[in-house]
Each structure stands twice: as structure tokens, then as C-alpha cells.
Design a protein around this motif. Structure first.
Motif, PDB file in Angstrom:
ATOM      1  N   SER A  35       0.857  -0.892   0.273  1.00  0.00           N
ATOM      2  CA  SER A  35      -0.168   0.337  -0.424  1.00  0.00           C
ATOM      3  C   SER A  35       0.661   1.165   0.573  1.00  0.00           C
ATOM      4  CB  SER A  35      -0.514   0.537   1.450  1.00  0.00           C
ATOM      5  OG  SER A  35      -0.103   0.458   2.885  1.00  0.00           O
ATOM      6  N   GLY A  36       2.141   0.443   0.148  1.00  0.00           N
ATOM      7  CA  GLY A  36       2.685   2.216  -0.163  1.00  0.00           C
ATOM      8  C   GLY A  36       3.009   2.819   1.057  1.00  0.00           C
ATOM      9  N   ASN A  37       2.767   2.391   2.337  1.00  0.00           N
ATOM     10  CA  ASN A  37       3.197   2.803   4.115  1.00  0.00           C
ATOM     11  C   ASN A  37       4.121   2.327   4.775  1.00  0.00           C
ATOM     12  OD1 ASN A  37       0.801   4.828   3.376  1.00  0.00           O
ATOM     13  ND2 ASN A  37      -0.457   3.000   3.770  1.00  0.00           N
ATOM     14  N   ALA A  38       5.086   1.887   4.252  1.00  0.00           N
ATOM     15  CA  ALA A  38       5.990   0.782   4.441  1.00  0.00           C
ATOM     16  C   ALA A  38       6.880   1.930   4.928  1.00  0.00           C
ATOM     17  CB  ALA A  38       6.458  -0.608   4.440  1.00  0.00           C
ATOM     18  N   THR A  39       8.316   2.180   5.894  1.00  0.00           N
ATOM     19  CA  THR A  39       8.661   3.000   5.717  1.00  0.00           C
ATOM     20  C   THR A  39      10.309   2.139   6.249  1.00  0.00           C
ATOM     21  OG1 THR A  39       9.124   2.567   8.477  1.00  0.00           O
ATOM     22  CG2 THR A  39       7.754   4.565   7.598  1.00  0.00           C
ATOM     23  N   PHE A  40      10.572   0.566   6.127  1.00  0.00           N
ATOM     24  CA  PHE A  40      11.265  -0.286   5.965  1.00  0.00           C
ATOM     25  C   PHE A  40      11.868   0.063   4.111  1.00  0.00           C
ATOM     26  CE2 PHE A  40      13.565  -4.421   4.929  1.00  0.00           C
ATOM     27  CZ  PHE A  40      14.071  -4.574   6.272  1.00  0.00           C
ATOM     28  N   GLY A  41      13.015   0.513   4.792  1.00  0.00           N
ATOM     29  CA  GLY A  41      13.084   0.646   2.861  1.00  0.00           C
ATOM     30  C   GLY A  41      13.114   1.780   2.419  1.00  0.00           C
ATOM     31  N   SER A  42      12.297   2.375   2.919  1.00  0.00           N
ATOM     32  CA  SER A  42      12.404   3.394   1.913  1.00  0.00           C
ATOM     33  C   SER A  42      12.535   5.115   2.843  1.00  0.00           C
ATOM     34  CB  SER A  42      10.576   4.383   2.137  1.00  0.00           C
ATOM     35  OG  SER A  42       9.492   4.368   3.241  1.00  0.00           O
ATOM     36  N   GLU A  43      12.859   5.229   4.101  1.00  0.00           N
ATOM     37  CA  GLU A  43      13.661   5.481   4.982  1.00  0.00           C
ATOM     38  C   GLU A  43      15.245   5.903   5.334  1.00  0.00           C
ATOM     39  OE1 GLU A  43      12.184   8.273   6.160  1.00  0.00           O
ATOM     40  OE2 GLU A  43       9.860   8.371   5.460  1.00  0.00           O
ATOM     41  N   GLY A  44      15.541   4.752   4.003  1.00  0.00           N
ATOM     42  CA  GLY A  44      16.998   5.025   4.297  1.00  0.00           C
ATOM     43  C   GLY A  44      17.609   3.058   4.962  1.00  0.00           C
ATOM     44  N   ALA A  45      18.714   2.993   4.893  1.00  0.00           N
ATOM     45  CA  ALA A  45      19.306   2.319   5.160  1.00  0.00           C
ATOM     46  C   ALA A  45      19.592   1.646   6.981  1.00  0.00           C
ATOM     47  CB  ALA A  45      20.753   1.470   4.893  1.00  0.00           C
ATOM     48  N   GLY A  46      19.487   3.327   7.574  1.00  0.00           N
ATOM     49  CA  GLY A  46      19.827   3.496   8.856  1.00  0.00           C
ATOM     50  C   GLY A  46      18.547   2.582   9.270  1.00  0.00           C
ATOM     51  N   HIS A  47      17.676   3.360   9.338  1.00  0.00           N
ATOM     52  CA  HIS A  47      15.603   3.190   9.840  1.00  0.00           C
ATOM     53  C   HIS A  47      15.976   1.647   9.247  1.00  0.00           C
ATOM     54  CE1 HIS A  47      12.125   4.019  10.927  1.00  0.00           C
ATOM     55  NE2 HIS A  47      11.913   3.364   9.552  1.00  0.00           N
ATOM     56  N   SER A  48      16.559   1.273   8.393  1.00  0.00           N
ATOM     57  CA  SER A  48      15.929  -0.907   8.139  1.00  0.00           C
ATOM     58  C   SER A  48      17.008  -1.159   9.396  1.00  0.00           C
ATOM     59  CB  SER A  48      15.937  -0.621   7.252  1.00  0.00           C
ATOM     60  OG  SER A  48      15.818  -0.460   5.780  1.00  0.00           O
ATOM     61  N   ALA A  49      17.594  -0.704   9.625  1.00  0.00           N
ATOM     62  CA  ALA A  49      19.121  -1.396  10.410  1.00  0.00           C
ATOM     63  C   ALA A  49      18.357  -1.694  11.738  1.00  0.00           C
ATOM     64  CB  ALA A  49      20.089  -0.933  10.313  1.00  0.00           C
ATOM     65  N   LEU A  50      17.863   0.132  12.351  1.00  0.00           N
ATOM     66  CA  LEU A  50      17.169   0.148  13.667  1.00  0.00           C
ATOM     67  C   LEU A  50      15.848  -1.229  13.348  1.00  0.00           C
ATOM     68  CD1 LEU A  50      17.679   4.049  14.199  1.00  0.00           C
ATOM     69  CD2 LEU A  50      18.620   1.520  15.697  1.00  0.00           C
ATOM     70  N   LEU A  51      15.216  -1.108  13.016  1.00  0.00           N
ATOM     71  CA  LEU A  51      13.565  -1.599  12.986  1.00  0.00           C
ATOM     72  C   LEU A  51      14.134  -3.445  12.734  1.00  0.00           C
ATOM     73  CD1 LEU A  51      10.798  -0.177  10.080  1.00  0.00           C
ATOM     74  CD2 LEU A  51      11.240  -0.464  12.075  1.00  0.00           C
ATOM     75  N   ALA A  52      15.292  -3.457  11.797  1.00  0.00           N
ATOM     76  CA  ALA A  52      15.534  -4.713  12.032  1.00  0.00           C
ATOM     77  C   ALA A  52      16.095  -5.348  13.442  1.00  0.00           C
ATOM     78  CB  ALA A  52      16.606  -5.469  10.989  1.00  0.00           C
ATOM     79  N   ALA A  53      17.171  -4.215  14.038  1.00  0.00           N
ATOM     80  CA  ALA A  53      17.047  -4.303  15.526  1.00  0.00           C
ATOM     81  C   ALA A  53      16.337  -4.560  16.238  1.00  0.00           C
ATOM     82  CB  ALA A  53      18.352  -3.408  15.802  1.00  0.00           C
ATOM     83  N   THR A  54      14.719  -4.494  15.989  1.00  0.00           N
ATOM     84  CA  THR A  54      14.345  -5.206  17.074  1.00  0.00           C
ATOM     85  C   THR A  54      13.944  -6.420  17.628  1.00  0.00           C
ATOM     86  OG1 THR A  54      12.480  -5.447  15.175  1.00  0.00           O
ATOM     87  CG2 THR A  54      12.836  -2.669  16.744  1.00  0.00           C
ATOM     88  N   GLY A  55      14.931  -6.825  16.866  1.00  0.00           N
ATOM     89  CA  GLY A  55      14.770  -8.728  17.253  1.00  0.00           C
ATOM     90  C   GLY A  55      15.678  -8.673  17.921  1.00  0.00           C
ATOM     91  N   VAL A  56      17.142  -8.291  18.635  1.00  0.00           N
ATOM     92  CA  VAL A  56      18.022  -8.406  18.968  1.00  0.00           C
ATOM     93  C   VAL A  56      17.333  -7.736  20.345  1.00  0.00           C
ATOM     94  CG1 VAL A  56      20.272  -7.628  19.285  1.00  0.00           C
ATOM     95  CG2 VAL A  56      19.841  -8.263  17.109  1.00  0.00           C
ATOM     96  N   VAL A  57      16.840  -6.020  20.277  1.00  0.00           N
ATOM     97  CA  VAL A  57      16.491  -5.306  21.623  1.00  0.00           C
ATOM     98  C   VAL A  57      14.889  -6.986  22.408  1.00  0.00           C
ATOM     99  CG1 VAL A  57      14.819  -3.578  22.256  1.00  0.00           C
ATOM    100  CG2 VAL A  57      16.720  -3.066  20.469  1.00  0.00           C
ATOM    101  N   THR A  58      14.914  -7.779  21.371  1.00  0.00           N
ATOM    102  CA  THR A  58      13.930  -8.207  22.112  1.00  0.00           C
ATOM    103  C   THR A  58      14.504  -9.489  23.493  1.00  0.00           C
ATOM    104  OG1 THR A  58      11.801  -7.276  20.345  1.00  0.00           O
ATOM    105  CG2 THR A  58      11.790  -9.452  22.354  1.00  0.00           C
TER     106      THR A  58
END
Length: 302
Positions: free
Chosen positions: A182-205
Motif C-alpha cells: 500500500s506504499g505506507n511501509a517505512t522499511f526500505g523507504s527511510e534509508g538503510a539506517g532506519h531499516s537496520a534499526l527496525l531489524a535490530a528490534t529482534g536483538v532488543v527483544t
């Protein structure tokens, strides 16, 4: 780590709470799968699949922790860090109340007093704010229920997290796919740093849970219980000193009552543990006196 988590969630903006939650589920499963591969701990899966009741309980645990995670992420990113910390302060009181109501446990007088003071604190906070502290109550109830269900499941920390996130994975992944389409995802559209932070939620959890599981078999239970108060203490401090949330007098009054209740609980738990150690030592001495001819053992009685 749990106490400092409120510093992490705001870094994930402009992602919304539900998107962050979905990423947390997906990447947590990825983390625990890697950990299980490294440790070669797979035997429990076949046994678990053959037990529908335990699977149902794990599904319930996954649903409850989903509510807990989602409300917590939303509350931090919406400026309610102090109220979220209250939820984890009152969690022991809610757990005790659930033990009485659901498991028919009997409380000592000090525990009854602590629960009553905690209930009074909630009333004070509700009157002062003009509404019940629903964020705190939701977090406390969901996490207490999660603990109760986990007790029934009786599965290791890493294995339990793997089973829960496996049940969360497909709905979470489906939501992320729909969000991207739907074009509303921020993963991949806000830069590599933002995507890496979203992926880091697994480690944080998963990282704090792994550390907690390792500590649980090395640290005395009374010490472990006291250490768990550090997380809401850190969260409360961050809410006031870093996020500059308001603390009117009625909120201070409510928190003071909660801290009084927790002080009573802690004192009662330490006193009970001390009495147990004294009784055990006396029983050991009595047994030795009855059997003076018994050969000495190299290891003391457990």
C-alpha cells in the motif's frame, strides 16, 4: 537493557507502533532461530507439536505478549513513559492478586496490605488524572497473565520465545507485506539506517530475555526479584529527566503508595526467605544429631 528500551523506540519514527510491533515479531523469530541453530536445541519442537494443550497455551501467551509489546511501544512513542513504568511497578501486585483469584493461593497479612495499598494507589492516580491509568493497568495485567501462562507451559526462555514468535510470524509478516504494497511501509523507504534499526528490534527483544534466562539459574531468586525493579526505576527516571514528562502532586502521591506497597512486599519476601534458611539449618542440625554415627558428606544438604 529493559530499563533503557524507552530510548530505542523513538529512534524508529516515522514508523508507527503497529509497524514497529510487526517488525519486532518478525526479527525476534530470526534472532532466536539463529540462537537455536548455534546451540543445536531442536528436540523440544517435536515434543511440543504432539501436545495440543501446550500449543494452545503458547498461542495465548503470544496473544497476550503482543498486546503488552504493542501498548508499550505506543505509550513510549506517545509520551507516556512514566505511566508505562507504573505498569511494571504494579505488576508484582497484580500477579499476587491473580494468584489469589485464579490459583486460590493464600496470602500473608503483609501481602494483603501491599495489595490493598496498590489498589489505593490506582484510585489516587485515577482521581488525579480524571481517568484510570489504563496504560499501566493494561501493561500490568497483560504481563502478569503472560507470566501465569508461561508457568503453565513450563518451557525454557529461548524455546518459549521461539514458539511464541513463530505463532506471531505469519500475521506480522502479512501485515508488513500489505503495508509495503500500500506504499505506507517505512522499511526500505527511510534509508538503510532506519531499516537496520527496525531489524535490530529482534536483538532488543531477545537479548534481555537470553540474559534473564542465564541469570535465573545463577542468581538467588530473592536477588533476581529485586533486580527486576531496576527496569521500571530506569523507565521512571527517563520519563522525568529525559522525556520531561509532568509529575503533578497527585501522581507523586500515587507512585509513593506503589513504592510503599513494593517495599512491604520486598521486606516480607526477604523475611520469609530468611526464616526458611533458618528452619532448614535447624532441620539439618537435628538430622545430624539424630544420626551421630553417619558418615560425613563432602557436599552440604540442599
Amino acid at each position: 537493557m529493559w530499563g533503557l528500551v524507552p530510548l530505542f523506540w523513538p529512534l524508529l519514527k516515522p514508523a508507527g507502533a503497529i509497524e514497529i510491533l510487526a517488525h519486532r515479531m518478525v526479527w525476534s523469530l530470526a534472532f532466536v532461530v539463529v540462537a537455536l541453530l548455534a546451540l543445536r536445541r531442536w528436540a523440544w519442537i517435536g515434543e511440543l507439536i504432539r501436545q495440543p494443550r501446550r500449543l494452545a497455551l503458547i498461542g495465548l501467551a503470544a496473544a497476550v505478549i503482543t498486546v503488552n509489546w504493542g501498548v508499550y511501544i505506543w505509550s513510549v512513542n506517545s509520551g507516556h513513559v512514566v505511566e508505562a513504568s507504573l505498569g511494571y511497578f504494579i505488576n508484582p501486585l497484580v500477579t499476587i492478586a491473580m494468584g489469589v483469584l485464579l490459583l486460590k493461593e493464600r496470602l500473608r497479612p503483609v501481602q494483603w496490605a501491599a495489595v490493598a495499598i496498590g489498589a489505593g494507589a490506582v484510585v489516587v492516580l485515577a482521581v488525579g488524572a480524571g481517568r484510570p491509568p489504563w496504560i499501566s493497568l493494561t501493561l500490568a495485567l497483560s504481563f502478569a497473565t503472560y507470566g501465569l501462562v508461561k508457568k503453565k507451559v513450563n518451557l525454557g526462555g529461548l524455546e518459549s520465545l521461539a514458539a511464541e514468535t513463530a505463532m506471531q510470524f505469519l500475521p506480522a509478516l502479512g501485515y508488513l507485506v500489505w503495508l509495503g504494497a500500500s506504499g505506507n511501509a517505512t522499511f526500505g523507504s527511510e534509508g538503510a539506517g532506519h531499516s537496520a534499526l527496525l531489524a535490530a528490534t529482534g536483538v532488543v527483544t531477545a537479548a534481555p530475555l537470553v540474559c534473564f534466562g542465564a541469570a535465573a539459574i545463577r542468581v538467588p531468586l530473592s536477588t533476581l526479584g529485586l533486580l527486576q525493579y531496576l527496569a521500571p526505576v530506569f523507565q521512571f527516571g527517563l520519563g522525568i529527566l529525559y522525556f520531561h514528562e509532568a509529575m503533578p502532586p497527585e501522581r507523586w502521591a500515587g507512585f509513593s503508595l506503589v513504592w510503599l506497597a513494593l517495599t512491604l512486599l520486598t521486606w516480607d519476601a526477604l523475611r520469609t526467605a530468611r526464616r526458611g534458611r533458618v528452619a532448614l539449618a535447624a532441620a539439618t542440625e537435628s538430622a545430624a544429631a539424630v544420626r551421630p554415627d553417619a558418615a560425613p558428606t563432602r557436599e552440604p544438604a540442599a
